[in-house]
Write an enzyme that holds these catalytic residues in place. Structure first.
Site, PDB file in Angstrom:
ATOM      1  N   ILE A   1       0.834  -1.205   0.000  1.00 54.25           N
ATOM      2  CA  ILE A   1       0.000   0.000   0.000  1.00 54.25           C
ATOM      3  C   ILE A   1       0.867   1.252   0.000  1.00 54.25           C
ATOM      4  CG2 ILE A   1      -1.742   1.295   1.281  1.00 54.25           C
ATOM      5  CD1 ILE A   1      -2.789  -1.409   2.336  1.00 54.25           C
TER       6      ILE A   1
ATOM      7  N   ASP B   1      11.332   2.463   6.141  1.00 59.49           N
ATOM      8  CA  ASP B   1      10.883   1.074   6.187  1.00 59.49           C
ATOM      9  C   ASP B   1      12.127   0.205   6.363  1.00 59.49           C
ATOM     10  OD1 ASP B   1      10.117  -1.585   5.597  1.00 59.49           O
ATOM     11  OD2 ASP B   1       8.469  -0.902   4.322  1.00 59.49           O
TER      12      ASP B   1
ATOM     13  N   CYS C   1      -4.278   5.916   7.485  1.00 61.59           N
ATOM     14  CA  CYS C   1      -5.286   5.002   6.942  1.00 61.59           C
ATOM     15  C   CYS C   1      -4.877   3.552   7.194  1.00 61.59           C
ATOM     16  CB  CYS C   1      -5.459   5.214   5.434  1.00 61.59           C
ATOM     17  SG  CYS C   1      -6.289   6.742   5.014  1.00 61.59           S
ATOM     18  N   ALA C   2      -3.951   3.336   8.127  1.00 64.74           N
ATOM     19  CA  ALA C   2      -3.410   1.993   8.336  1.00 64.74           C
ATOM     20  C   ALA C   2      -4.094   1.297   9.501  1.00 64.74           C
ATOM     21  CB  ALA C   2      -1.902   2.072   8.551  1.00 64.74           C
TER      22      ALA C   2
ATOM     23  N   ASP D   1      -8.453   7.745   9.364  1.00 53.35           N
ATOM     24  CA  ASP D   1      -9.493   6.785   8.981  1.00 53.35           C
ATOM     25  C   ASP D   1      -9.603   5.661  10.002  1.00 53.35           C
ATOM     26  OD1 ASP D   1     -11.463   5.735   7.100  1.00 53.35           O
ATOM     27  OD2 ASP D   1      -9.983   4.194   6.589  1.00 53.35           O
TER      28      ASP D   1
ATOM     29  N   GLU E   1     -12.252   1.349  18.130  1.00 47.27           N
ATOM     30  CA  GLU E   1     -13.289   1.404  17.095  1.00 47.27           C
ATOM     31  C   GLU E   1     -14.439   0.469  17.472  1.00 47.27           C
ATOM     32  OE1 GLU E   1     -11.677   0.631  13.215  1.00 47.27           O
ATOM     33  OE2 GLU E   1     -10.310   2.321  13.277  1.00 47.27           O
TER      34      GLU E   1
ATOM     35  N   HIS F   1     -13.203   4.330   9.081  1.00 49.28           N
ATOM     36  CA  HIS F   1     -12.481   3.157   8.574  1.00 49.28           C
ATOM     37  C   HIS F   1     -12.978   2.783   7.165  1.00 49.28           C
ATOM     38  CE1 HIS F   1      -9.958  -0.385  10.227  1.00 49.28           C
ATOM     39  NE2 HIS F   1      -9.805  -0.301   8.920  1.00 49.28           N
ATOM     40  N   LEU F   2     -12.826   3.749   6.258  1.00 46.20           N
ATOM     41  CA  LEU F   2     -13.302   3.584   4.879  1.00 46.20           C
ATOM     42  C   LEU F   2     -12.206   3.148   3.920  1.00 46.20           C
ATOM     43  CD1 LEU F   2     -15.510   6.802   4.479  1.00 46.20           C
ATOM     44  CD2 LEU F   2     -16.261   4.494   5.073  1.00 46.20           C
ATOM     45  N   GLY F   3     -11.002   2.863   4.434  1.00 48.36           N
ATOM     46  CA  GLY F   3      -9.863   2.584   3.566  1.00 48.36           C
ATOM     47  C   GLY F   3     -10.134   1.583   2.462  1.00 48.36           C
ATOM     48  N   ALA F   4     -10.872   0.524   2.780  1.00 47.78           N
ATOM     49  CA  ALA F   4     -11.144  -0.527   1.788  1.00 47.78           C
ATOM     50  C   ALA F   4     -12.557  -0.437   1.221  1.00 47.78           C
ATOM     51  CB  ALA F   4     -10.933  -1.891   2.424  1.00 47.78           C
TER      52      ALA F   4
END
Length: 528
Positions: free
Chosen positions: A154, A173, A232-233, A258, A263, A281-284
């Site tokens: 991602i 990373d 968004c992770a 997100d 939650e 939590h709309l990432g997907a």
């Protein structure tokens, strides 16, 4: 009798049709997963269970699933599934790790742009009949520095999209090689440099012990004044209390989240803060992503239930039913070697070399290598599994080399894993004894025979008289019980290794006391 599958969450009807077309009986009950009691009562009738995030597949649910063989998660996160309980019951847990990557990356970019131009607040103001043109002064993203924390599947897509917006992308990373960074067109940096330079920061790492609060109060203090942060992770990657203070003080110019530590987030410390955008939590959550993961999980589950083929399993490698009995102990060995090496590796990994000698060289070494790679990567990437591990390694530019040879030395079979980092090479070798249990036989060229256990202490030191006694005193005075004690050395007075099995996890203050002992070069608490 045809296998039966229960779909207990909202899933694309195309997935239902795939099961039917493959000759599998399927019950589509999208609201069942929300009813804990009814869900637990029904699960015992099925061979397979397909879920999204609403169904909580707890130990209690799995305990009543006498026929269950496979759980398929349409998506990547398996927080709602008790994977250890499933493993204990022999239930395979599959996910679809790459089905929603584009959607999540796009959402991060959308939030970043919305944050830069304060679009949500401007929309509310304008629709309320105000015309506050001077209030919503934004910033351009062109030529700004985007710091990407986690440049995997991602994160690399987000980096690519940001470059299309003419942003300068820097990435932190530990698994990203210089070669892969060059291919992606990003600059590899350490975390402190990213915090110091980034105008925008976007997070794309899983939530693990190492990444929890990666943007801590101390880390936020190191960021450039006016930074904008996008997550968004996973909730828990950012200290939300500290971020709220930084937003209120103006040090952080804005944040777009997100995901949240708790939650569903009906209330949160970030709500109401200046220039904050929150989504549920709309990432997907796009039509394409939902369709992709639903189709993938239906195909994977069908393949397993009908043929025994395993794909994207978190708790089992990709091996056939015929191979399983012979391969199983060597899969365990490979994963333990990988986990051992992974927990000791602190710098970027350039390559992994797997050497198979003896009869094991004639086995399905692809499965063994996948298990070893997953073991190496899992300390930082908990969502990685034995099937996706090679692809994850490739994304990070980690070179994988396999070497097969005839029997050499005293052991009929052995596997050696060598980790090549930017600073050094470190190898660990092991074999499977006649009792079917894996053993380490060599660490960094030092011969040693040891069986890995849940809690261990690894020490490299200079071989000097009195060291073992001093170590025993520290552990004893701290109430740490030693179960087994394994030693090895290169030469008299040279480098030595101690691998100590202990009964409980080692407290950080005890580890610090061990590190301060004379002649200790490295001390690590390991878990298996």
């Amino acid at each position: 009798m045809a296998p039966r599958v229960l779909i207990s969450d909202k899933l694309s009807t195309a997935a239902v049709q795939i099961f039917k077309d493959r000759g599998i009986e399927v019950d589509y009950e999208p609201d069942l997963g929300a009813d804990k009691e009814a869900f637990a009562a029904r699960i015992g009738d099925y061979d397979g269970l397909a879920v999204r995030s609403a169904s909580k597949v707890t130990e209690k649910v799995i305990a009543g699933a006498d026929k269950l063989k496979v759980i398929g998660r349409a998506g990547i996160g398996v927080d709602n599934i008790d994977v250890p309980a499933a493993t204990k019951r022999g239930v395979i847990v599959m996910n679809t790790p790459f089905g929603n990557s584009i959607t999540t990356a796009e959402h991060a970019i959308a939030l970043m742009l919305s944050l830069a131009r304060q679009i949500p607040a401007a929309d509310v103001s304008t629709q309320a009949g105000k015309w506050e043109k001077n209030r919503f002064m934004g910033v351009e993203v062109t030529a700004k520095v985007l710091g990407v924390i986690g440049c995997g599947n991602i994160g690399s897509i987000a980096a690519d999209r940001a470059q299309g917006l003419r942003m300068k992308v820097i990435a932190y990373d530990p698994f990203l090689s210089e070669e892969r960074a060059t291919d992606l067109g990003v600059e590899k940096v350490d975390l402190d440099e990213l915090l110091r330079r980034a105008d925008f920061i976007t997070l794309h790492v899983p939530l693990t012990d190492k990444t929890r609060n990666i943007l801590s109060r101390e880390a936020l203090a190191k960021t450039k004044k006016g930074v904008r942060i996008v997550n968004c992770a996973r909730g828990g990657l950012v200290d939300e209390e500290a971020l709220r203070e930084a937003l209120d003080s103006g040090h952080v110019a804005g944040a777009a989240f997100d995901v949240f530590a708790v939650e569903p987030a009906k209330e949160n410390v970030l709500f109401g803060a200046p220039n904050v955008i929150c989504t549920p939590h709309l990432g997907a959550a796009t039509t394409e992503a939902q369709e992709n993961v639903a189709l993938q999980v239906a195909e994977q589950m069908s393949d397993y239930l009908l043929t025994g083929a395993v794909t994207n399993a978190l708790n089992m490698p990709s091996i056939s039913a015929e191979e399983a009995p012979r391969l199983k102990p060597f899969v365990s060995l490979a994963e333990q070697l990988g986990s051992f090496a992974g927990q000791l590796t602190e710098t970027g990994i350039k390559g992994l070399r797997l050497e198979y000698a003896g009869d094991v060289a004639e086995m399905n070494t692809k499965a063994l290598s996948s298990a070893a790679i997953a073991g190496v990567l899992r300390p930082l990437l908990e969502d990685v599994n034995m099937v996706s591990a090679p692809a994850v390694a490739r994304e990070r530019g980690i070179q994988i080399e396999e070497v097969r040879r005839e029997q050499q030395g005293a052991y009929e079979n052995y596997v050696r894993l060598t980790v090549q980092t930017e600073r050094q090479e470190r190898s660990v070798a092991g074999t499977v004894f006649s009792d079917g249990r894996p053993r380490l036989i060599q660490i960094k060229g030092i011969n040693m025979e040891a069986e890995l256990a849940p809690h261990m202490l690894y020490i490299t030191n200079e071989d000097t008289p009195g060291f073992i006694g001093a170590l025993g005193m520290v552990l004893g005075n701290s109430g740490v019980n030693i179960a087994t004690f394994n030693l090895g050395r290169q030469t008299r007075g040279g480098d030595a290794i101690a691998l100590v099995e202990i009964d409980e996890p080692l407290a950080s203050d005890v580890l610090e006391a061990v590190e301060k002992l004379p002649h200790v070069k490295q001390a690590k608490a390991l878990a298996f």
